[in-house]
Design a protein around this motif. Structure first.
Motif, short mmCIF file in Angstrom:
data_model
loop_
_atom_site.label_atom_id
_atom_site.label_comp_id
_atom_site.label_asym_id
_atom_site.label_seq_id
_atom_site.Cartn_x
_atom_site.Cartn_y
_atom_site.Cartn_z
N ALA A 127 -3.66 0.51 1.74
CA ALA A 127 -4.42 -0.35 0.84
C ALA A 127 -3.53 -1.52 0.43
O ALA A 127 -3.14 -1.67 -0.71
N GLY A 128 -3.18 -2.34 1.40
CA GLY A 128 -2.29 -3.46 1.13
C GLY A 128 -0.87 -3.15 1.53
O GLY A 128 -0.60 -2.22 2.30
N ASP A 129 0.07 -3.92 1.00
CA ASP A 129 1.49 -3.76 1.34
C ASP A 129 2.07 -2.66 0.45
O ASP A 129 2.48 -2.88 -0.68
N MET A 130 2.13 -1.42 1.00
CA MET A 130 2.61 -0.26 0.26
C MET A 130 4.03 0.06 0.72
O MET A 130 4.29 0.24 1.90
N GLY A 236 -2.49 2.16 -4.31
CA GLY A 236 -3.06 0.84 -4.06
C GLY A 236 -4.57 0.83 -3.92
O GLY A 236 -5.20 1.85 -3.65
N ILE A 237 -5.13 -0.37 -4.09
CA ILE A 237 -6.55 -0.61 -3.85
C ILE A 237 -6.68 -1.96 -3.15
O ILE A 237 -5.98 -2.92 -3.47
N LYS A 238 -7.56 -2.00 -2.14
CA LYS A 238 -7.82 -3.23 -1.39
C LYS A 238 -9.32 -3.41 -1.26
O LYS A 238 -10.04 -2.46 -0.97
N TYR A 252 -3.92 -4.71 -4.57
CA TYR A 252 -2.96 -4.50 -5.66
C TYR A 252 -2.35 -3.12 -5.48
O TYR A 252 -3.08 -2.13 -5.31
N VAL A 253 -1.02 -3.05 -5.49
CA VAL A 253 -0.32 -1.78 -5.28
C VAL A 253 0.69 -1.56 -6.40
O VAL A 253 1.57 -2.40 -6.63
N GLU A 263 7.92 -3.26 -10.05
CA GLU A 263 7.09 -4.44 -9.84
C GLU A 263 5.99 -4.13 -8.84
O GLU A 263 6.24 -3.54 -7.79
N PRO A 264 4.75 -4.53 -9.14
CA PRO A 264 3.65 -4.26 -8.20
C PRO A 264 3.68 -5.21 -7.02
O PRO A 264 4.32 -6.26 -7.05
#
Length: 367
Positions: A127-130, A236-238, A252-253, A263-264
């Motif tokens: 869900a994004g850059d994890m 995270g959520i995308k 947002y992760v 830091e997210p």
């Protein structure tokens, strides 16, 4: 383990003998590249090219239906390459083989051996850059993987095979369940002391759960990943939402634990495609590194497409490119590009089509 690999090889080899009773298919694809690059005296790194370079490639795929309904398959690739560093005194070129896969498949599963994906990477959806979901995705070692399918459930298990000892290394597991309203996936890889030279290999223990579904036209992905070796967690959520010719995607992760400072990671991408015009605007802020880019292309017609774009990182490093590609028909194209990388961190991957630094002229064929 050696006996298993020999048995797999024997089954694939037997496919040719079974042709009389079943069905055999063999296909070949060929490609060739001839290019010239002038990088303005820049540093040559990794697989960058300079001066004249060329490459030939042959891919062969063979399948055979056996008497019991199983399908045996074999795939391999042979590459002939030459440049200033690899031309022999006799005018010959380097010859290498790569990307081989042997397979035995049925309606509800299969067995694969060679340059094939691991189980965890096959199913995992981020869900994004994890920061905590870095399962191994590349290897210098062969992979032995088994797949199974039962109704809405798919699952795989795999091992790396240490060629020096024929031993199994780093168990990897992946599964997917189609629940109707969403697809639920799980992934796991064990921690290992085994070392692989490939840059995408990760020896850490990692597991994750994710779900993806479409609601009101928006595709939503939620995921949790944990690197237990480094005690790091990512949640995270995308969301991707199309409207007309535009698709907007945001993620947002939340990052916690280990070396992370809390830091997210977050980012947004807006893509436009309509007729001859395509463009994207992208912004990412991942662990304090801010990056934004603009890329576009225009199909002029008669086979000609032009490209342009730039990328900026932390308001310091700026990369940019302009290029034109002409489709010659019959599987051939001609590309001219100019790309610059301020600090050399992009190597031969500048811009939307991974251009080389400097001026490059390249002719490609595929048959």
């Amino acid at each position: 383990m050696k006996s298993i690999l020999l048995a797999s090889t024997a089954l694939v080899a037997f496919a040719g003998a079974a042709a009389a009773d079943g069905h055999t298919s063999i296909t070949h694809t060929m490609g060739a590249t001839l290019g010239y690059n002038d990088n303005n005296g820049g540093t040559i790194v990794n697989d960058d090219e300079t001066g004249f370079y060329w490459e030939g490639n042959l891919k062969t795929t063979a399948t055979a239906t056996l008497d019991n309904g199983l399908t045996a398959g074999a795939y391999f690739e042979i590459t002939i390459a030459g440049d200033d560093d690899t031309i022999n005194n006799d005018g010959g070129q380097d010859l290498s083989s790569s990307d081989f896969v042997l397979s035995l498949e049925a309606a509800n599963g299969g067995l694969f051996f060679g340059d094939t994906g691991r189980a965890a990477e096959k199913y995992w959806k981020s869900a994004g850059d994890m920061e905590s979901d870095g399962v191994s995705t590349g290897s210098d070692s062969a992979v032995l993987r088994g797949d199974i399918m039962a109704g809405p459930v798919k699952a795989s298990v795999s091992y790396l095979i240490d060629e020096a000892t024929d031993s199994e290394e780093q168990l990897s597991f992946g599964a997917e369940v189609d629940a109707g309203f969403a697809v639920i996936t799980a992934a796991y890889q064990e921690e290992t002391d085994f070392a692989d030279a490939d840059g995408d290999f990760n020896a850490d223990e990692i597991w994750g759960l994710s779900g993806q579904g479409t609601f009101g036209g928006a595709t939503v992905t939620v995921a949790y990943a944990e690197n237990t070796t480094d005690d790091q967690q990512s949640t995270g959520i995308k969301v991707a939402y199309p409207f007309g010719p535009v698709t907007a995607t945001a993620y947002y992760v939340d990052e916690q634990g280990g070396a992370l400072d809390g830091e997210p990671n977050f980012g947004i991408n807006v893509a436009y495609a309509d007729g001859p015009i395509a463009a994207t605007v992208d912004y990412q802020d991942d662990q304090g590194t801010q990056k934004w880019s603009v890329n576009g292309s225009y199909d002029v017609g008669n086979g000609l497409t032009v490209f342009a774009g730039f990328e900026n990182q932390n308001e310091e490093d700026t990369d940019y490119h302009v290029a034109a590609k002409y489709d010659l028909g019959g599987g051939a194209d001609f590309t001219v590009s100019y790309a610059m990388d301020d600090d050399g961190d992009q190597e031969d991957e500048i811009g939307q089509n991974d251009y080389q630094e400097g001026t490059t002229v390249e002719l490609n064929f595929s048959f």
